[in-house]
Structure formats: structure tokens, C-alpha cells
Design a protein around this motif. Sequence first.
Motif, PDB file in Angstrom:
ATOM      1  N   UNK A  52       0.811  -1.206   0.000  1.00 24.75           N
ATOM      2  CA  UNK A  52       0.000   0.000   0.000  1.00 24.75           C
ATOM      3  C   UNK A  52       0.858   1.277   0.000  1.00 24.75           C
ATOM      4  N   UNK A 104       4.234  13.473   0.383  1.00 23.75           N
ATOM      5  CA  UNK A 104       3.508  12.203   0.468  1.00 23.75           C
ATOM      6  C   UNK A 104       4.489  11.030   0.430  1.00 23.75           C
ATOM      7  N   UNK A 132       3.963   1.419  -0.762  1.00 28.28           N
ATOM      8  CA  UNK A 132       4.813   1.333  -1.946  1.00 28.28           C
ATOM      9  C   UNK A 132       4.089   1.864  -3.180  1.00 28.28           C
ATOM     10  N   UNK A 133       2.763   1.601  -3.222  1.00 32.40           N
ATOM     11  CA  UNK A 133       1.982   2.039  -4.377  1.00 32.40           C
ATOM     12  C   UNK A 133       2.022   3.563  -4.493  1.00 32.40           C
ATOM     13  N   UNK A 134       1.792   4.207  -3.325  1.00 33.02           N
ATOM     14  CA  UNK A 134       1.827   5.670  -3.337  1.00 33.02           C
ATOM     15  C   UNK A 134       3.211   6.162  -3.736  1.00 33.02           C
ATOM     16  N   UNK A 144       6.088   5.432   6.834  1.00 37.61           N
ATOM     17  CA  UNK A 144       5.118   4.408   7.217  1.00 37.61           C
ATOM     18  C   UNK A 144       5.730   3.024   6.978  1.00 37.61           C
ATOM     19  N   UNK A 203       4.925   8.201   3.272  1.00 38.92           N
ATOM     20  CA  UNK A 203       4.699   6.778   2.993  1.00 38.92           C
ATOM     21  C   UNK A 203       5.960   5.963   3.274  1.00 38.92           C
ATOM     22  N   UNK A 228       5.553   4.728  -5.447  1.00 33.79           N
ATOM     23  CA  UNK A 228       5.891   4.501  -6.841  1.00 33.79           C
ATOM     24  C   UNK A 228       5.129   5.456  -7.764  1.00 33.79           C
TER      25      UNK A 228
END
Lengths: 119, 887
Positions: B669, B697, B671-673, B704, B701, B675
Motif C-alpha cells: 500500500x 507524500x 509502496x503504491x503511493x 510508514x 509513505x 511509486x
Amino acid sequence: MGLDILMIEDEPNIAEAVRFIMTREGWQFGLHHDGAGGIEEIERHRPRLVILDLMLPNRSGTEILCDLRAAEDPALAATPVLMLTARGETTEAGSGADAVLAKPFANEDLRALVRQMLS
Amino acid sequence: MPFETLLASCLAYVVLMFGVAFAADRAAARGHVRWLDHPLVYTLSLSVYCSAWTFYGAVGYASRSGLEFLTIYLGPTIVFTGAWWGLRRLVRVARMHHVTSVADLISARFGKSNRLAGLVTLIAVIASTPYIALQLQSVSLSFEVFATDTPYGPTLNGNTLGGTALWVAAGLALFTILFGTRNLAADERHHGVVTAIALEAVVKLVAFLTLGVFVVWWLADGPADILDRIAAAAAEPQNAEGWALRADRWTALNIVSAAAILTLPRMFQVMVVEAADEERLNTAGWAFPAYLFAMSLFVLPIAVMGRELLPAAANPDLYMLTLPASQGQNWLALLVFLGGFSAATSMVVVCAIAVATMVSNHWLVPVWLALRRPQGGEDADDLRGFVLNARRLAILAVTGAGWLYYHASGGTAALAAMGLVAFAGMAQVLPAMIGGLLWRGANRKGAYAGIGCGAALWIALIFLPSIGVGGDIPLPSGVDPWTFAVFLSLSMNILAFIGVSIFGFPDPVERLQGLSFVSAVEPIRHSRMTRGEGRAEPLLAMARRVWGPEEALRYFRDEAHAQGKTGYLPDLTPRFLTRLERRLGGSIGSATAHAMIDRVAGGVALTVSDLLQVADEAQRAKEETQRLESARAELARTALQLREANDKLTALSVQKDAFLSQISHELRTPMTSVRAFSEILKDPTLTHEERSRFAGIIHDEAGRLTRLLDDLLDLSVLESGRAQLSVTAVNLHDLISRALSAASATRPERSFLIDRDVASEHVGIITDADRLLQVLINVISNARKYCDADRPMLHIRVTRPAEGGTVINIMDNGSGIDSSRQSLIFEKFARLNDPARAGGAGLGLAICREIMAVLGGDIAYLPGLGGAAFRISLPQRPPVELPQAVA
């Protein structure tokens, strides 16, 4: 004018990124951030494509997809769905969806997929 | 022929018998037993089977029922030819155990039970009394044939010479007492009696064959003519029914006569007790059947000629005498008379010895022993004298009872059936006898049940009806009552014997004896505790009373000598005691000998080593069963464990899959942001503002992700028990303050009202301060994150319960946790709210729980208090196994 794309996603940052990508392409983009109320949002906006997160609070993506496919209106039930999943197993998660994309994804892949599904 | 001639011949014959018996006993006493021990003497003595009932009665039987009389000869022939190995084993086992009678054999096999022997004795007495009466009647009747001088035989109602029977009975009792109780020899053999009986057997055979030859070649015209006459007689219509062969009756008669040869007291006496060894049977195996064949050869010719030549009123049972007498052949008639006299007397003598031995050994001696509780080994009473007198008394009683029975029954025709009645009675012992020899599982309860059941049915269905008591059993026509009763009693006997044996468990002595009988090997020695020399004297005193002083002293001296000792007192070795018991058993019965030796030498029925041996044998069987049982249980247990392990593994695997899936999700999750935005950042058209927001952001992330990885590592360390603790003494108040200040970074925009009771917080605790702080921060941060009250408030209370330790309660004034989810909050990834608000992977409380477990305390959710409330409990001290770091 109706929405091109409705996304249901609880992770605000991911939703933010997708919104940015989609609006850059000129598509009308809507967002709902909870599993609850997801199907109502789809009925209300009648989008041409639904981007659905698999893991949602209160009501999972799979459940929303089920509700959608069971809709009385055949046009609504046939709405194309792109399933996003943060789990490894894309095949199982995406059963019933028109396309599945695993997180994390390349922006270009998402773009190409959505373009193809909207056309 | 003048009655005086008859009487004189008879007396002369009796004197001859006394002389032979006396000479044989003398020779045996001097050790000259070579010809006395000859197998032919043994074989001839077996002919005691052919009593007067067979001698005279066979002709009568044949005249009434045709060939059926043959069964009486066929049964024993089958046993001697078909079951010779069984006979050998019976003799071997009986000799080995110094068995004195059929009752003793059964008792010895089934745990040396005297009561069982008493039961068999009872059957023997009931069966033998009328049988002896039958012999007395035959002698009496044969006298009357001559005395009344009626050529066709006396009628049965006449009792004119009742005195004859009395004299005969008295004479036989005298003979039996003289030669049957001369000594209490250890091997219980009676050379005098056996030799006299062998001579009588010759007389029987000669008389019978002579008459047969006379009938076939003198009265008829040789064998061919006789065969024609027999065929003609068989064809006569009045014979058709009686002469018809009935398969059921034949079977029953064969079984019963085969049983009789083994179980009749007199047969057991001559065949087993008087046998020096089993080698006798090699000769007897063919010679005895040959004797029986010779004795049966002319039965039918005599019967047929008697029917032809004598009037219809003549008694067929006396054809043997009346046929030659009617032809004027007085000397032949006299010879036949002597043959019949031999048959009757030999039967009465041997039967009296056998039954008297049983009565004295199994009734009188045990009662006498029970009445006289011993005052010690040295009481002056003469046991030997008592046993001999008991036996004499029993002989008198047995023959006397026979005479009384004859007298009371008035010599009726009913007596003729008594042979078969006795056969059927003693046959009831057969299942226990054969079962005891062949089947180790046979036990005393089974023997009781079988013999008791069979004997009861025999008495009710055969014996009582035969003496006119009780009515006939209602049977469908065509069913022979005797045959029916034999089959019923024997089959119930066998069923009860086997059934009860299977469900009963034999006692130790029984198991030993069963093993010894069935394998026909030397019995396992009854090893008793050796008591030292001092105790041999009472044993000698006891033996003296049984055998007489000289023989006992000689035996003891020999035994002492064999042990290499001088004097006459051997050591009480188990070997000596076993030999002594068996030798004594030969005189007074194995059960009594066992009890007596135990009383003198052991004091208890079985000694420790006895029991050990018995237990050993029993144990082996039991162990085998238990081993199998436990192996089976072990297998079942292993299968269960495997199944449980498999279930556990499956559950673990499912858990692991779920965990990995969760971690995957939690990692992907952010990682998606990261990337997506890092790709977006490449877009040159972005505004500066967008660029900096997206970079923020990405930064969030990434943080996180780091936290998640930290938490995972932390949890892994805590769960594996490898957590390094640094235990120090801290003030809880300081710790709480630090936690509040650290947690205020979470949602700093919300101002919380903190409610503390500072005075109670000042307690010193010994624990890992950093870890406890981590827990406190986590709980307080959660409150800050999730408390949804308008004016959020946090209550912190510290208490010290009486049972020791410290308790910290932390409660907010929000809506709390939904009761359905309270049980989940300590699970990994159990994030209840949306991720944006949580900002974590949902591992916080799972980590808290692990930390508290490591610290020896606990963390729990307190439901029903309105807001979210947690109770953190700390022990007085951390568990001892904690690594104690220096402060």
C-alpha cells in the motif's frame, strides 16, 4: 455530464495519485473512500468505469463487485470494473472483474488499461 | 446238577481267587513283579469292562434289539484303536500326578479342588450303586437257575434266594478289603486284585467261547447255518421293530460306551491307576479290542438259538445258562456260571475299590481333616489308620449299598437298564476330562458348570426315571427318551463347560496344572520357601501316619541320602516337597496331600516363589495381551497426534499465509503511493507546489514503511523470546509523564484533558522502563487517535492491589470499542478504523501484548466502561528468568 471513472479507495494517497493521473488524461474522475455506500455511489454516478480497491473498510471490493453484477439494470450490471489489489494473488481477487491490477503499479500500465477499457 | 456241586465249585473258585490274589501280593511285596507287570495281565484286567451285564445281558440285549448290543463293544474299540495317543497321554498325565481315581484326576487338573472331586464322587456313587446291585442280581439269578431246577430260568419276581446276594456281597466286600486295602502304597497299585481279575477274564472268555462253539457247531450246523438262522430271525415280523438299526441310538450308545471306558470308576482304576506306565497300552491297544471282539462273536448265535430252542417265556438274559442246561450240558452250564460269576465279582471288586478310594479320599478324609484342626505336627492320631479304615468302611458301604438297592428294588427287570444308566452318568465327566487334557483354557468353574449341569440332567432325565421316580418326559413319538437325554445332557454339559471356562479366569494352581496336563510335561515345581531342617520332622510324622513308620522312614532316609545328607531328615527343598506331595497324593489324593504338606511345611496354600512362578506364567499371557493392547492404543494415539499435528500445521500454515498476505498488503500500500508519485514527479509540467506536496507524500509513505518494518522486527523478536530486557527500578509517575509527552505528537491538533492521581503514581517498579514506556505510549496514542468525544479526556489511575503488583488503568471518554471487535484488538493487523486515521499497520496492540507477556504482566481491554479502557498489570518483579541488566 456523468463520470468517466469512479474510484473506490480508502488509501488517500493512492487515490490522490490516481486522480492526478486520470484527470491529466482528461477523464472525469470521482472518488469514494469507503466500502460502505460504494454501490450507491456507482448507481448515482453511472460511471463508464469503476476502479475498485480490494481491501476496503466495512465492505470489501469483492462484495461491491458482487452487488454491482447483481444489479437489476443490465447496463449498470455490465459496468466495466478494474480491480486494484495490494495482495499478491491477482487471479483470485479479480474474479468477476474485467481487469485486475496489482499494487504497486506503473502509472503507464494503469493509464493504458483504463484507456483500453473506456474505448 | 446238584446245588451242592455248584456251591462247592463256586467256593473252590473263590478260594482259588483268594489264593491267586494272595500269591500275587506276596510276590509283589518281594519285588517279583516281572510277570505281574506283563502287558497281557494288564490287558486282561481291562476286561473288567465286561461285567455280568455284558456277559449275560448281551445275549438278552441281542435277542431283544438285534445288533444294537454291538455298540457296547464298539465304543471302547474305537477309543483303543482310534484314540490310542489320547489314552497314552491320559495314562502319562495320571501317572505323573499320582492320580488315584477319576475324581482325583478332575480335581488335580482343576486346581486340586476337593469339592469338584466330591462332585465327581457323588456321580460315581449314584451310578455305581445300582450297577453293583445288577451284578448281585445276576449272581443271585444264576444261582437260582440251578437251585430251582427249572430248566427255563426263574422268574424275576421270586426273591427266594435273596440271601445269596447278601452272601455274595459280604464275600466280595471281604475280598476287596483284604486285597484292596492291604497297604497305602504310594502308587496305589493292587497286584493281587489285578492278577485275580486277569484270571477271571480268562475264565470269562473260555466259558463264553466254549458255549459259542457248542452252540454253533453242536446245536446248529456250523457258521453258515447260524448265519441263515440269524437272517431268518431278523426277518421275523415281531423282531422287525426291535431289531431295526436306529442311527441316533447307535450314535448315543457308541459315544456313551466310549466315554464309559474312560470314565467308569472301575475302568479308570484298572486302565490308568493300575498301569505301571503308558507302554502297557501298546499291547492293550490291539489285545483289548481283540478280547472284546471274541466276547461279542457268539452273542447273536446264542441269542438266536436260545429263541429257537427255549420257550418264549424264558428270560433271554439267562439264555447263556438255560441253553446248555436245557441240552443236558450241566458242566458247560457250570463253566458259564463261573464265567458269569467272574464277570460279576471282578466288576464289584474293582468298582468297590475305585469308588471307595474316591469316597475316602474326597469325602471322609477332607471332612476328618476339617473337623480336626491340627494342634501341631506331632498329634498321636494315626492318619494311616484312619485312611485305611475309611477306605474299608467305604468298601463296606459301597457293596452294602449295592445289596440294599438290590434288596429294596426286589430284583426287578429295571436293573437290566442300570448298565446304560451308569454309562450315561459317568459320561458326564468326559468333557471335563478331555477338555482338561487338551485345552489349557479349561478351568474349574467350567468343570463345575459342565459336570454339574450334565449330572443334574442325567439324574432328572435318566436316573430318576430308571428307578421309577418322576414321569416320562413328553417327547414326540419316534424320539427315544434315553437317546434324547444323553444328547441333551452331554451337549449342555459341553456348552456349560466351554462357555464358563471362556468367561472365567483360572487361579494360579489351576494354571499350573492346566499347563502340566495339556503339555503332558513334568509339572512346574511347586517351589516352597525352604524352612530349614527343623521342619522336616513334622513332615516325617505326617508321612509315617500315611504310609506306616518303616516305609516313611525309608523314603525320608533315601531322600536325605539323595541330597547328600546323613540321617533321615532331608532339607525341605522345593524338589523334595514336590516329590513328597506327589507320593502322598498317590495315597490320599492330590488335593489332600497338597493341603496337608502346605499346612505342615508352608502354612499357606502358595508361597511367594510359587506365586512368582505362577504369576510369571500368567503374566506372560497377560503381558502379551497388554502389549498388543498398548501397541494398539499407541498406534491410535500416534494417529491422533499426527492428525492434531497436521491440523496444527494446517492452521499454522493458514495463519502464516494470512500473515504474509497481510504483510504484503501493508507493504504494497505505501509502496503504491511511493511509486505512483515518484513517477508523477518526473512530469516536468508540475507546479512547484504540487512537486513539494507529492514529495511530502512520498516521505510520509516511506516513513510508514519504515515503521511497519520496525514493528514487524520488534514483534518477531518479542514472539521468539529473544527480546533483550534491561531491567531497572523506575518511578511510575515519571514513566507516565514521559509517555504522555511522547504521545502528544499524535494528532497534536486535539487537546486532551488528562486526569491523573499523581499521589498514587509515585511507586517504584522494577521492570524494563523503555518497553513499558512503549506500551504506555501506544495505548495513549490510540486514545488520542480514536477518542471521538467532543472534549476528549483521558483518565489515568494507578492502584496496588492486595495480591501484589501494580495496575495502571487508562480510559478515555470516547465511544469505546464495539463489543464484537474487542476480542480482535490484540491480534496482528487488527486495525479497526480507516488507515488514514490509524497511520499504522495495526501491530501496536499485538506488540503491547507481547511486551507485557515478556515483562510478566498483562494488558487487557476493560469493556463496559463507556470509553476505551485498558488495564496494564505489572508483577511485583519481572519473572526470574528475565536477563537482569545492570541499572
